[in-house]
Every structure is written in C-alpha cells, then in structure tokens.
Design a protein around this motif. Structure first.
Motif, PDB file in Angstrom:
ATOM      1  N   HIS A 105      40.462   3.099  38.933  1.00 30.63           N
ATOM      2  CA  HIS A 105      41.901   3.009  38.682  1.00 30.63           C
ATOM      3  C   HIS A 105      42.295   3.934  37.540  1.00 30.63           C
ATOM      4  CE1 HIS A 105      40.135   0.284  35.780  1.00 30.63           C
ATOM      5  NE2 HIS A 105      41.286  -0.010  35.216  1.00 30.63           N
ATOM      6  N   HIS A 146      43.393   3.686  34.428  1.00 31.59           N
ATOM      7  CA  HIS A 146      43.402   3.285  33.029  1.00 31.59           C
ATOM      8  C   HIS A 146      42.454   4.206  32.288  1.00 31.59           C
ATOM      9  CE1 HIS A 146      45.059  -1.071  33.711  1.00 31.59           C
ATOM     10  NE2 HIS A 146      46.010  -0.153  33.672  1.00 31.59           N
ATOM     11  N   HIS A 193      38.676   4.884  32.414  1.00 33.74           N
ATOM     12  CA  HIS A 193      38.052   4.941  33.731  1.00 33.74           C
ATOM     13  C   HIS A 193      38.239   6.269  34.463  1.00 33.74           C
ATOM     14  CE1 HIS A 193      37.230   0.537  33.836  1.00 33.74           C
ATOM     15  NE2 HIS A 193      38.209   0.560  32.945  1.00 33.74           N
ATOM     16  N   HIS A 245      45.238  -6.074  39.352  1.00 33.78           N
ATOM     17  CA  HIS A 245      45.074  -5.649  37.963  1.00 33.78           C
ATOM     18  C   HIS A 245      46.395  -5.019  37.534  1.00 33.78           C
ATOM     19  CE1 HIS A 245      42.917  -4.934  34.354  1.00 33.78           C
ATOM     20  NE2 HIS A 245      42.784  -3.620  34.478  1.00 33.78           N
ATOM     21  N   ARG A 246      46.514  -4.638  36.283  1.00 35.57           N
ATOM     22  CA  ARG A 246      47.750  -4.049  35.787  1.00 35.57           C
ATOM     23  C   ARG A 246      47.913  -2.653  36.372  1.00 35.57           C
ATOM     24  NH1 ARG A 246      44.728  -4.803  31.639  1.00 35.57           N
ATOM     25  NH2 ARG A 246      45.121  -2.725  30.797  1.00 35.57           N
ATOM     26  N   ASP A 247      48.539  -2.567  37.519  1.00 34.79           N
ATOM     27  CA  ASP A 247      48.568  -1.308  38.276  1.00 34.79           C
ATOM     28  C   ASP A 247      49.778  -0.455  37.912  1.00 34.79           C
ATOM     29  OD1 ASP A 247      46.260  -2.213  39.503  1.00 34.79           O
ATOM     30  OD2 ASP A 247      47.334  -3.068  41.206  1.00 34.79           O
ATOM     31  N   GLU A 248      49.848  -0.035  36.641  1.00 37.60           N
ATOM     32  CA  GLU A 248      50.987   0.765  36.202  1.00 37.60           C
ATOM     33  C   GLU A 248      51.042   2.119  36.910  1.00 37.60           C
ATOM     34  OE1 GLU A 248      49.492  -1.475  32.465  1.00 37.60           O
ATOM     35  OE2 GLU A 248      48.616  -0.395  34.151  1.00 37.60           O
ATOM     36  N   THR A 303      43.986  -0.785  41.828  1.00 32.51           N
ATOM     37  CA  THR A 303      42.670  -0.953  41.217  1.00 32.51           C
ATOM     38  C   THR A 303      41.667  -1.330  42.287  1.00 32.51           C
ATOM     39  OG1 THR A 303      43.645  -1.670  39.121  1.00 32.51           O
ATOM     40  CG2 THR A 303      41.328  -2.203  39.484  1.00 32.51           C
ATOM     41  N   ASP A 323      37.132  -4.334  36.520  1.00 34.17           N
ATOM     42  CA  ASP A 323      38.447  -4.789  36.058  1.00 34.17           C
ATOM     43  C   ASP A 323      39.127  -5.636  37.114  1.00 34.17           C
ATOM     44  OD1 ASP A 323      39.652  -3.344  33.424  1.00 34.17           O
ATOM     45  OD2 ASP A 323      38.205  -2.028  34.405  1.00 34.17           O
ATOM     46  N   ILE A 347      47.287  -8.146  28.742  1.00 41.06           N
ATOM     47  CA  ILE A 347      46.054  -7.443  29.116  1.00 41.06           C
ATOM     48  C   ILE A 347      45.078  -8.446  29.743  1.00 41.06           C
ATOM     49  CG2 ILE A 347      46.121  -5.426  27.606  1.00 41.06           C
ATOM     50  CD1 ILE A 347      44.711  -7.051  25.451  1.00 41.06           C
TER      51      ILE A 347
END
Length: 247
Positions: A46, A48, A51, A121-124, A128, A145, A186
């Motif tokens: 993803h 972030h 990564h 996950h926090r997929d801004e 992910t 994650d 988070i």
C-alpha cells in the motif's frame, strides 16, 4: 519485508519497498546467489511511506534501474503512475508495473504462487493488500497492516488454519504506548487483542504466528522485556531480522 528465493529458477522477490531497500536488496542478492542487483519482482502492499518509498532508490538519482517488475493493486498502480516522483520511475522505465487483482493468484515460477487480497486499512492513497505465498510444500500469510481483525470480511483464525506460517500486524503492543496522538486515527490490532483472539487455538496453530511490523514504541523490540516474555510464553513468535524459512 519478506524476501522469497526460488533457487531452482534463480529468481528472488521482495515484498515491500521500505526505506531500507538498498541493504535489503543486497542481502537478498547474497542469499539467492543472484548476479543481479535488483530482485525479479517487488510486491507492494500500500501507499504508506514505510512501504513504498524505497522505490526512490531505483530511479535516476540512484541505481537507474531498468524495468524492475513492480506488482501493484489497481489504486496503488494509479498512485505510482500519476504522482511525482514515482511517475518518473515509470516514464524512465526504471520500474515496470505488473497489475494485481484481488484474490487472483499469479504463478511467479513453477514453485511460487502469490495471491493478493484486500484488507481494511487507512486507504488515503491506495487500497491495502496482504498476500498468501505458496511454495512447493508450505504456504505463508503476510499481513503487515490492517485496521482491526473484526473489520476484515474474512476470519483471521480460519485463515491462519489454512497456512503453515502467518506474519501478521503487530504495530502496537497495546494502546498505552502511544500517549501523544489519537490512536483511533492510526488503528492496528494491538498485540494484546490478537493474543486474546488467538488464545483458543491449539499450540501447533499458535506456533504458526509470527508478529511483525513493530512501531518504534513497541516493547516487543526490547530484548527480554516483560511483554516479549508474555508473547513467547503464550506460544507465539516475534519475528527477527534475517530469519529463514523453507517453503
């Protein structure tokens, strides 16, 4: 990161492109006996920073690599192709993106099959992914994650039963270690939550589990800490650098 080596086909693969990718590629080259500076492919989870940012070392300012295969899910591919400086890696053919599809296995060699899957996950910037990696005799679950196990449409306990090794998110041991931020922003499964979820598993199932992806605040990074001992006493494993497993 995970490195996968198929000695029979002389191919190696890296899962994650961390800021430490330069030393990781050197180690993977050494372990695989390859003459190439870059692996046969790099799998992205993803967008972030820890990564994917290692991809920068493949570019013009560094290695100037040629056509390194980068395996990415659809949104991750769009992110790399449409945002600088990553789009320059594509434009200059430093990397060659190979699209992945959710739950669609791909055969890398006759000995290695990889199946990507989506996790919450926090997929801004991208989705992910986790991966199931199947070797000739054993399989691995790789989920560095995820927000919380309960938010996933799959049952993590059942997924662990279907593999031989499970490398799973252990970013935070518990919520107390982050006291300067709103931890709800988070989310990750706390190790204490995961151990509670997996406590009913028999010993041989718990021994499959290797906790990975530790935040710098995580006491599992401290040798002989009380938290380390708790995890080990309950029959789980704490991943360490340079471990090797035969698949």
């Amino acid at each position: 990161s995970l490195g996968i080596v198929d000695h029979e086909s002389n191919k190696s693969y890296l899962f994650e492109a961390t800021p430490d990718i330069t030393s990781q590629m050197k180690l993977l080259k050494e372990l695989s006996g390859s003459i190439d500076e870059t692996p046969s492919g790099i799998f992205m989870t993803h967008a972030h920073i820890g990564h994917y940012s290692g991809l920068m070392y493949l570019g013009r300012e560094a290695l100037g690599a040629k056509g390194v295969p980068v395996y990415a899910m659809p949104k991750m591919q769009v992110f790399l192709e449409n945002n600088g400086p990553w789009d320059q890696l594509v434009a200059l053919d430093n990397i060659e993106i190979h699209p992945l599809e959710n739950e669609k296995p791909i055969s890398l060699t006759k000995n290695i099959v990889v199946t990507p899957f989506i996790v919450p996950h926090r997929d801004e910037y991208s989705e992910t992914a986790g991966f199931k990696i199947a070797g000739p005799n054993k399989s691995v679950l790789f989920i560095p994650d995820i927000d919380k196990w309960s938010r996933w449409e799959k049952d993590i306990v059942a997924e662990i039963k279907n593999v031989d090794l499970a490398f799973i998110d252990a970013t935070f041991f518990d919520g107390d270690e982050i006291n300067t931020r709103n931890i709800s922003e988070i989310p990750h499964p706390f190790v204490v939550e995961s151990m509670n979820l997996f406590q009913s598993l028999p010993d041989d199932e718990r021994s499959k589990i290797h906790f990975i992806h530790f935040n710098h605040t995580n006491p599992l990074l401290i040798n002989n800490s009380g938290q380390q001992q708790i995890v080990l006493d309950k029959g789980f494993n704490i991943a360490t650098f340079n471990q090797e497993f035969v698949l």
